[in-house]
Design an enzyme around this catalytic site. Structure first.
Site, PDB file in Angstrom:
ATOM      1  N   SER A   7       0.846  -1.157   0.039  1.00 14.89           N
ATOM      2  CA  SER A   7       0.115   0.068   0.110  1.00 14.89           C
ATOM      3  C   SER A   7       0.857   1.232   0.001  1.00 14.89           C
ATOM      4  O   SER A   7       1.896   1.223   0.649  1.00 14.89           O
ATOM      5  CB  SER A   7      -0.756  -0.294   1.209  1.00 14.89           C
ATOM      6  OG  SER A   7      -1.575   1.234   1.364  1.00 14.89           O
ATOM      7  N   ARG A  49     -25.455 -11.538 -45.437  1.00 13.85           N
ATOM      8  CA  ARG A  49     -24.295 -10.738 -44.988  1.00 13.85           C
ATOM      9  C   ARG A  49     -24.776  -9.900 -43.690  1.00 13.85           C
ATOM     10  O   ARG A  49     -25.921  -9.283 -44.043  1.00 13.85           O
ATOM     11  CB  ARG A  49     -23.666 -10.083 -45.998  1.00 13.85           C
ATOM     12  CG  ARG A  49     -22.321  -9.470 -45.786  1.00 13.85           C
ATOM     13  CD  ARG A  49     -21.337 -10.428 -45.669  1.00 13.85           C
ATOM     14  NE  ARG A  49     -21.334 -11.270 -46.471  1.00 13.85           N
ATOM     15  CZ  ARG A  49     -20.452 -11.166 -47.626  1.00 13.85           C
ATOM     16  NH1 ARG A  49     -19.362 -10.113 -47.591  1.00 13.85           N
ATOM     17  NH2 ARG A  49     -20.148 -12.054 -48.504  1.00 13.85           N
TER      18      ARG A  49
END
Length: 454
Positions: free
Chosen positions: A276, A315
């Site tokens: 930390s 398509r």
């Protein structure tokens, strides 16, 4: 082309080989390989003159492609293959021009190239999955007798062993190997059907041509067009999400068991690893946290896979484009999760003493079911449950051991069967059988990195 977007999560934890497989250069190269295979097959079948075919193969190289120009023109055309074909053609001798991409459509090239990339990506995912599974197998074997509190709904349930717990993960990964194998076999398939899926432009030799191109690319053949049938692509993406979710389940276990109040495992130690910026005592489970983040992202992205399956007619009109964005991300996230999970499992610190001590934090009440089952032959399971339930409530008020409370509450002939303190080690079921079965399941699976007979 725009500069690549910085992605911190994949940038920190991603798998470099996977990144190379999905790079812009590798993607262009996959299209060039398809164009070269098409020209080769057409030359062999007499669709093109062999001299034209050989010239196209020689020209279909990355050295002849201006990638910046390709992407610039793709933004105008909407797709990159027109520019690719024109650049290959311009690299040919004047007498050999006009035969590149003969009979093909853009999606033939892009889908077949994608199939080549997905085949390679599946192999890499298989390697990473193997590394993770092997690390878990070693943990399961080493800790088959390490007793730990089994937890349901996050609370103590019954004793188990850490090895038996890990065996559950190993069985899950073995099933994922099957899923990855199956998904790979369904996406590593050639697509060569022309503009509307009819193969009309390929002529009478269309089927033979398609089969030969598949062979040249190391793909499976098919005679059914899949320009808009994206179920196999969606399946592959979902397998990536499943792999990542399993990694996250393991990571969540590590996070939970690493809690200060539990402290039964910890990630590999190292100077400033998990540190930390303000609390000097902290050693955060950063690998597991990254995996959970990767899985959260993958789960959200995977919802788009169902949308790509909505493509209509012959398509897609937008659904295919979503696939371009989502699929590489899913693969990259999954690879990162597997690689990080393997590293986490390999370096995992296990603390058997803490596991044993935590079995007693609830005053030994984790043995309640064991006492219930000892009384069940005499009282019946339901009555035995109620007797032990009441005794547990008394223990929580008095702090007295469960066996003593039960002995006092039962007739003398029954009290004799429960007046000793049962040990957690005596009520763990069959961990050796569980671990042995999981190891056999894992080791019986053929690794997805092995080639399939096509």
């Amino acid at each position: 082309m725009l500069p690549p977007r910085f992605e911190m999560l994949v940038g920190l934890y991603g798998d470099e080989p996977t990144g190379r497989l999905l790079s812009a250069e590798a993607t262009i190269d996959s299209w060039l390989r398809v164009e070269a295979a098409l020209a080769t097959a057409q030359g062999e079948l007499g669709v093109l003159a062999r001299e034209d075919s050989a010239a196209i193969v020689a020209a279909a190289t990355l050295d002849n492609i201006d990638a910046e120009l390709l992407w610039e023109q793709a933004r105008n055309v909407g797709y990159p293959i027109l520019s690719l074909v024109r650049q290959i053609d311009e690299a040919l001798p004047a007498a050999r021009r006009g035969h590149v991409h003969y009979g093909a459509t853009t999606q033939d090239i892009m889908d077949s190239g994608l199939a080549v990339q997905l085949d390679a990506a599946a192999r890499r995912l298989g390697e990473l999955l193997g590394d993770f599974g092997d690390a878990l197998a070693e943990l399961a074997e080493r800790h088959v007798d390490t007793v730990i509190a089994g937890r349901t709904h996050a609370l103590h349930a019954v004793p188990t062993t850490f090895g038996a717990k890990i065996a559950g993960y190993l069985g899950e990964l073995a099933r994922h190997r099957d899923r990855l194998d199956a998904a790979r076999s369904r996406v590593a398939v050639v697509s060569l059907f022309g503009a509307g899926g009819t193969s009309a432009a390929y002529g009478e030799r269309a089927a033979a041509l398609r089969a030969r191109v598949a062979e040249l690319l190391g793909l499976a053949g098919t005679d059914v067009p899949w320009h808009v049938a994206r179920d196999n692509i969606a399946e592959f993406g979902l397998v990536c999400a499943l792999l990542t979710a399993s990694c996250a389940r393991f990571a969540r276990e590590v996070v939970d068991l690493s809690r200060t109040e539990i402290a039964e495992v910890a990630e590999v130690a190292g100077h400033h690893r998990g540190a930390s910026s303000t609390m000097p005592q902290k050693i955060n489970p950063i690998g597991s946290e990254a995996i959970i983040g990767l899985s959260a992202t993958t789960g959200a992205l995977s919802s788009a896979l169902f949308r790509i399956m909505e493509a209509g007619h012959e398509r897609a009109a937008g659904e295919w484009q979503a696939e371009w964005q989502v699929l590489p991300q899913l693969i990259s996230l999954s690879a990162a999760a597997l690689a990080t999970a393997a590293a986490t499992a390999t370096g995992l610190q296990v603390f058997p003493e803490a596991m044993r001590a935590n079995l007693d934090v609830d005053g030994g009440l984790i043995m309640a079911e064991a006492y219930m089952m000892r009384l069940a032959p005499h009282l019946g399971r339901e009555r035995a449950h109620d007797v032990v339930y009441r005794a547990v409530q008394d223990c929580r008020r008095t702090g007295e051991p469960l066996h003593a409370t039960l002995a006092r509450a039962l007739p003398e002939h029954l009290a004799a069967g429960v007046d000793t303190d049962l040990a957690p080690e005596d009520y763990v079921g069959h961990p050796h059988d569980t671990v042995t079965a999981a190891l056999a399941l894992w080791r019986a699976r053929r690794a997805p990195t092995q080639p399939d007979p096509r």
